[in-house]
Design a protein around this motif. Sequence first.
Motif, PDB file in Angstrom:
ATOM      1  N   PHE A   1       7.588  -7.733   0.702  1.00  0.00           N
ATOM      2  CA  PHE A   1       8.415  -8.547   0.227  1.00  0.00           C
ATOM      3  C   PHE A   1       8.207  -8.594  -1.489  1.00  0.00           C
ATOM      4  CE2 PHE A   1       8.104 -10.679   4.063  1.00  0.00           C
ATOM      5  CZ  PHE A   1       9.077 -11.339   4.244  1.00  0.00           C
ATOM      6  N   PRO A   2       9.268  -8.329  -2.240  1.00  0.00           N
ATOM      7  CA  PRO A   2       8.946  -8.435  -3.889  1.00  0.00           C
ATOM      8  C   PRO A   2       7.996  -9.604  -4.098  1.00  0.00           C
ATOM      9  CG  PRO A   2      11.254  -8.231  -3.475  1.00  0.00           C
ATOM     10  CD  PRO A   2      10.564  -8.344  -1.982  1.00  0.00           C
TER      11      PRO A   2
ATOM     12  N   THR B   1       0.703  -1.260  -0.271  1.00  0.00           N
ATOM     13  CA  THR B   1       0.028   0.017  -0.004  1.00  0.00           C
ATOM     14  C   THR B   1       0.893   1.010   0.061  1.00  0.00           C
ATOM     15  OG1 THR B   1       0.005   0.083   2.447  1.00  0.00           O
ATOM     16  CG2 THR B   1      -2.213  -1.048   1.148  1.00  0.00           C
ATOM     17  N   TYR B   2       2.243   1.116   0.511  1.00  0.00           N
ATOM     18  CA  TYR B   2       3.019   2.185   0.538  1.00  0.00           C
ATOM     19  C   TYR B   2       3.244   2.804  -0.970  1.00  0.00           C
ATOM     20  CZ  TYR B   2       6.354   5.503   2.053  1.00  0.00           C
ATOM     21  OH  TYR B   2       7.111   6.740   2.540  1.00  0.00           O
TER      22      TYR B   2
ATOM     23  N   GLY C   1       2.947  -1.922  -6.707  1.00  0.00           N
ATOM     24  CA  GLY C   1       3.246  -2.480  -8.126  1.00  0.00           C
ATOM     25  C   GLY C   1       3.563  -4.243  -8.033  1.00  0.00           C
ATOM     26  N   PRO C   2       4.936  -4.313  -7.743  1.00  0.00           N
ATOM     27  CA  PRO C   2       5.239  -5.812  -7.806  1.00  0.00           C
ATOM     28  C   PRO C   2       5.250  -6.510  -6.365  1.00  0.00           C
ATOM     29  CG  PRO C   2       7.247  -4.427  -8.102  1.00  0.00           C
ATOM     30  CD  PRO C   2       6.094  -3.475  -7.940  1.00  0.00           C
TER      31      PRO C   2
ATOM     32  N   GLY D   1      11.649 -10.785 -12.969  1.00  0.00           N
ATOM     33  CA  GLY D   1      10.620 -10.130 -12.966  1.00  0.00           C
ATOM     34  C   GLY D   1       9.869 -10.306 -11.662  1.00  0.00           C
ATOM     35  N   SER D   2       9.071  -9.301 -11.222  1.00  0.00           N
ATOM     36  CA  SER D   2       8.153  -9.448 -10.039  1.00  0.00           C
ATOM     37  C   SER D   2       6.920  -8.910 -10.247  1.00  0.00           C
ATOM     38  CB  SER D   2       8.999  -8.628  -8.949  1.00  0.00           C
ATOM     39  OG  SER D   2       8.399  -8.794  -7.693  1.00  0.00           O
ATOM     40  N   HIS D   3       6.022  -9.578  -9.670  1.00  0.00           N
ATOM     41  CA  HIS D   3       4.582  -9.402  -9.948  1.00  0.00           C
ATOM     42  C   HIS D   3       3.768  -9.582  -8.686  1.00  0.00           C
ATOM     43  CE1 HIS D   3       5.294  -9.711 -14.347  1.00  0.00           C
ATOM     44  NE2 HIS D   3       5.815 -10.804 -13.808  1.00  0.00           N
TER      45      HIS D   3
END
Length: 437
Positions: free
Chosen positions: A253-254, A187-188, A193-194, A401-403
Amino acid sequence: MHHISTIRIIFILMASLFCWPTASEKNIQKNNNPDNENLLTDQVYSDNIHTVQFYREGWEFSQPVLFLGSDQHLVLKFDDLSGEAHTYSYTIKHCTADWAPSNLIESEYLDGFFENSIDDYEYSVNTTIPYVNYLLRIPNDDVKPKLSGNYVLTVWRDYDHTKPVLSRRFFVVDQKVGVTGRVKAATYDSYKGPNQEVDFEIQHPDFAIQNPRNEVKVLLMQNGRWDNAKTDLLPQFIRENSLVYDYSEENVFPGGNEFRNFDMKSLRVNGKGIASIQYLSPLYHVTLYTDKDRHGQDYHFENDLNGHYLVKRDNVTDSDVESDYAMVHFSLDIQAPLTEGNIYVFGELSGWQCSPSNQMVYSIERKQYELALLLKQGFYDYEYAYVRNNDGKIDTSLLEGSHVETENNYQIFVYYRGISSRFDQLIGYQVINSANR
């Protein structure tokens, strides 16, 4: 067993190529004191030891977590590829929440003997590489943990405490509090994003906690990884019977990506992810399809094992001793080498660590990173990790990548040590899935 001398020569060559000692292994060679801090982590100290598994019996993908007073068992398995049986013993040491030796003596936390032999072993059957498979269950008739907390199991050769073979951490839980939580999009603004945010609450209506900020410690892990675990979280809100951990930065965490995987349960047909299988005496060589950098790609869901692997051979009775070993060839398509760090094949297959044994080498001719790993037949998850030279941190997002949609398991451990306590109790444990599976 007539292949043993040839196999030993092969392993000496392989050790020189990709089994150089890690920094931890070098420290062990210099100081073999069993209280050395290196022995309180997950390590393998012998090039002959492969495929170390440690889990709660009945679920190969679980963490080694034992509930006090239950009839559960932890299972330790490993293979010795020297081709002959050896005498192995093990010890169990109680630790603090920070994985330092506790001040307790053995009789306080163990019911039974401090050191015992590993007597359950079998020779491999009809495999190109001979090995001996060892099996240990905890608790057993010789020893049983009787207090909650962190423990380290260390295996020794010939009862000689200057010859550590492997060490593995495990947990004994005396569930006195409840733990609930959820995983949501961060939320920050800086993390949107990911990234995934893990909010949780500890309920303790029947367990008195006088000073939560000093008496309670929490360990928060993603998929059982130690390198990015959170250990310094304090409750944000303290209520009458609950502690609330609802941060927007400290517990982020990512999301990462779903793991890549390949199916090597058969060496006769190409399973998932496998381009070719060849037998080049004295062992099989399995070449995976060349992987691509996934950074910047859209998220795609795929069922995975969250980085774990399963030892399995098709159409046999006992995969532990009938599964063969093969040299698995990984390749990652990168047009130019990355000069500020190194790339590693990462996951449970590497012990969740980045060391010379799983470091890839760049081929200028083929414009790709390459690595060969000796692995036992089964189904494997893996990913590519990047470690920068300047900070040594493991980064899986650069190449994978990170999602925020990625499915991950988060493990929460709750420790308590009152003002008059002599050890850190492990009073709560919970697993939260980011997709509520």
